[in-house]
Design a protein around this motif. Structure first.
Motif, PDB file in Angstrom:
ATOM      1  N   SER A  75      -3.155   3.060  -8.970  1.00 38.53           N
ATOM      2  CA  SER A  75      -4.558   3.419  -9.132  1.00 38.53           C
ATOM      3  C   SER A  75      -5.444   2.625  -8.180  1.00 38.53           C
ATOM      4  CB  SER A  75      -4.999   3.192 -10.580  1.00 38.53           C
ATOM      5  OG  SER A  75      -6.330   3.612 -10.774  1.00 38.53           O
ATOM      6  N   GLN A  94       1.103  13.915 -16.426  1.00 40.20           N
ATOM      7  CA  GLN A  94      -0.226  13.370 -16.594  1.00 40.20           C
ATOM      8  C   GLN A  94      -1.270  14.474 -16.462  1.00 40.20           C
ATOM      9  OE1 GLN A  94      -1.011  10.047 -14.163  1.00 40.20           O
ATOM     10  NE2 GLN A  94       0.473   8.743 -15.161  1.00 40.20           N
ATOM     11  N   GLY A  95      -2.128  14.582 -17.476  1.00 46.14           N
ATOM     12  CA  GLY A  95      -3.220  15.536 -17.446  1.00 46.14           C
ATOM     13  C   GLY A  95      -2.828  16.952 -17.792  1.00 46.14           C
ATOM     14  N   HIS A 133      -5.674  11.638 -11.173  1.00 50.13           N
ATOM     15  CA  HIS A 133      -6.571  12.770 -10.928  1.00 50.13           C
ATOM     16  C   HIS A 133      -7.543  12.413  -9.804  1.00 50.13           C
ATOM     17  CE1 HIS A 133      -9.366  16.048 -11.479  1.00 50.13           C
ATOM     18  NE2 HIS A 133      -8.555  16.571 -12.386  1.00 50.13           N
ATOM     19  N   THR A 160      -2.404   3.696 -24.546  1.00 48.10           N
ATOM     20  CA  THR A 160      -2.144   5.139 -24.648  1.00 48.10           C
ATOM     21  C   THR A 160      -1.060   5.462 -25.664  1.00 48.10           C
ATOM     22  OG1 THR A 160      -2.777   5.446 -22.338  1.00 48.10           O
ATOM     23  CG2 THR A 160      -1.456   7.182 -23.349  1.00 48.10           C
ATOM     24  N   TYR A 162      -7.744   6.347 -22.113  1.00 49.33           N
ATOM     25  CA  TYR A 162      -7.225   5.307 -21.223  1.00 49.33           C
ATOM     26  C   TYR A 162      -6.653   6.000 -19.990  1.00 49.33           C
ATOM     27  CZ  TYR A 162      -7.023   2.530 -25.576  1.00 49.33           C
ATOM     28  OH  TYR A 162      -7.306   1.896 -26.759  1.00 49.33           O
ATOM     29  N   PRO A 163      -7.223   5.790 -18.808  1.00 53.19           N
ATOM     30  CA  PRO A 163      -6.678   6.467 -17.625  1.00 53.19           C
ATOM     31  C   PRO A 163      -5.261   6.016 -17.279  1.00 53.19           C
ATOM     32  CG  PRO A 163      -8.349   4.852 -17.014  1.00 53.19           C
ATOM     33  CD  PRO A 163      -8.400   4.983 -18.503  1.00 53.19           C
ATOM     34  N   TYR A 169     -11.045  11.275 -10.771  1.00 51.95           N
ATOM     35  CA  TYR A 169     -11.135   9.935 -11.350  1.00 51.95           C
ATOM     36  C   TYR A 169     -11.138   8.888 -10.238  1.00 51.95           C
ATOM     37  CZ  TYR A 169      -9.967   5.622 -13.749  1.00 51.95           C
ATOM     38  OH  TYR A 169      -9.984   4.332 -14.202  1.00 51.95           O
ATOM     39  N   GLY A 220      -1.797  10.057 -19.633  1.00 51.34           N
ATOM     40  CA  GLY A 220      -2.435   9.243 -18.596  1.00 51.34           C
ATOM     41  C   GLY A 220      -2.986  10.146 -17.512  1.00 51.34           C
ATOM     42  N   TRP A 221      -4.034   9.701 -16.846  1.00 50.35           N
ATOM     43  CA  TRP A 221      -4.676  10.592 -15.876  1.00 50.35           C
ATOM     44  C   TRP A 221      -5.279   9.841 -14.700  1.00 50.35           C
ATOM     45  CZ3 TRP A 221      -9.733   9.041 -16.927  1.00 50.35           C
ATOM     46  CH2 TRP A 221      -9.970   8.581 -18.231  1.00 50.35           C
ATOM     47  N   HIS A 222      -4.719   8.674 -14.370  1.00 49.60           N
ATOM     48  CA  HIS A 222      -5.299   7.898 -13.281  1.00 49.60           C
ATOM     49  C   HIS A 222      -5.069   8.531 -11.914  1.00 49.60           C
ATOM     50  CE1 HIS A 222      -1.146   6.343 -12.748  1.00 49.60           C
ATOM     51  NE2 HIS A 222      -1.527   6.129 -11.512  1.00 49.60           N
TER      52      HIS A 222
END
Length: 208
Positions: free
Chosen positions: A189, A9-10, A135, A106, A98-99, A138, A131-133
Motif C-alpha cells: 500500500s 479483495q473488493g 483499489h 479485518t 479496514y483497507p 483508495y 481488504g481493499w488497499h
C-alpha cells in the motif's frame, strides 16, 4: 488466514444483489478508555460513511441498506445483525472498514460477524470483503491527502530535505509468524501511494 486472499479483495458479487440484500459496515472504534469526544466523532464518521456507501450503491442501481456495527463499542456488530435480520435481509455483505487485511482487524471483525449470525440462529447468505488497499481510488485518495499537505506548506515532494514517513498500525508478531500477510499489505500500500506521488525515498514506521 482464510480471509486473506488478495485476488478476492473488493469482490462481493453486488452486481447480482437482489432487493433483500444488505451491507454491514464493520468498524473498529476508539477504545472505551479514550475520552468520549473521540467516540462521538468516530460514530459520526461511521454514519457518514454508511450514508455515502448507500448513496453510491443507489447511484449504481442497488437499493441496498447499510448497517453499522462496531467491534469495541455501540452500535455493536450484534446490533447491526439484529437490525438487518428485522429488515428481512436475505443476503448480507460483511465489509470491514479496514483497507489492509489483518488478523486482529479485518479477520477479527468478520469472525465476530459470523459468530453473531450463528448466535442469532439466522439462516442468511453471508459474503465477505477482506481488504481493499489495492483499489486505485483508495491509493489516489491517500496520495491526494498527502499532496495537499505538501502544497499547503509550500513543499515539493521531491525536496531532498523532506522525508515521507508512513505510519501503520502494528500487529502481533505471532500473527506474522502464523502466516499473516499484513506486513506485505502495508508495504504494498505504501509503495502504491509513493508511486502515485512520484516519491522514491520514504520510510515505514509501525505504531506499536
Amino acid at each position: 488466514g482464510k480471509h486473506e486472499c488478495p485476488s478476492e479483495q473488493g469482490r462481493c458479487g453486488l452486481s447480482k444483489a437482489h432487493n433483500n440484500s444488505g451491507v454491514l459496515l464493520a468498524h473498529g472504534s476508539a477504545r472505551l478508555t479514550v475520552h468520549g469526544r473521540l467516540l462521538i466523532v468516530h460514530r459520526q464518521q461511521a454514519r457518514l460513511e454508511a450514508q455515502a456507501l448507500e448513496q453510491e450503491l443507489k447511484r449504481r442501481g442497488h437499493d441496498i441498506p447499510v448497517y453499522i456495527g462496531m467491534q469495541f463499542t455501540t452500535p455493536s456488530i450484534a446490533d447491526a445483525v439484529a437490525q438487518a435480520r428485522a429488515a428481512g435481509v436475505q443476503r448480507l455483505v460483511g465489509l470491514p472498514a479496514y483497507p489492509l487485511c489483518g488478523r486482529s482487524t479485518t479477520i477479527a471483525a468478520l469472525e465476530v460477524l459470523a459468530q453473531e449470525i450463528e448466535n442469532a440462529h439466522w439462516d442468511v447468505e453471508l459474503r465477505e470483503i477482506t481488504g481493499w488497499h489495492t483499489h486505485p481510488q483508495y491509493t489516489q485518495l491517500r496520495a491526494d491527502a498527502i499532496r495537499r499537505v505538501y502544497d499547503g506548506n509550500g513543499i515539493s515532494v521531491n525536496d531532498p530535505r523532506i522525508k515521507l514517513v508512513f505510519s501503520a498500525h502494528g500487529t502481533p508478531i505471532k500473527y506474522i509468524d502464523e502466516g499473516s500477510r499484513y506486513e506485505d499489505y502495508v508495504k504494498d500500500s505504501c509503495q502504491r501511494v509513493a508511486d502515485a506521488l512520484g516519491v522514491q525515498d520514504y520510510v515505514i514506521g509501525y505504531q506499536n
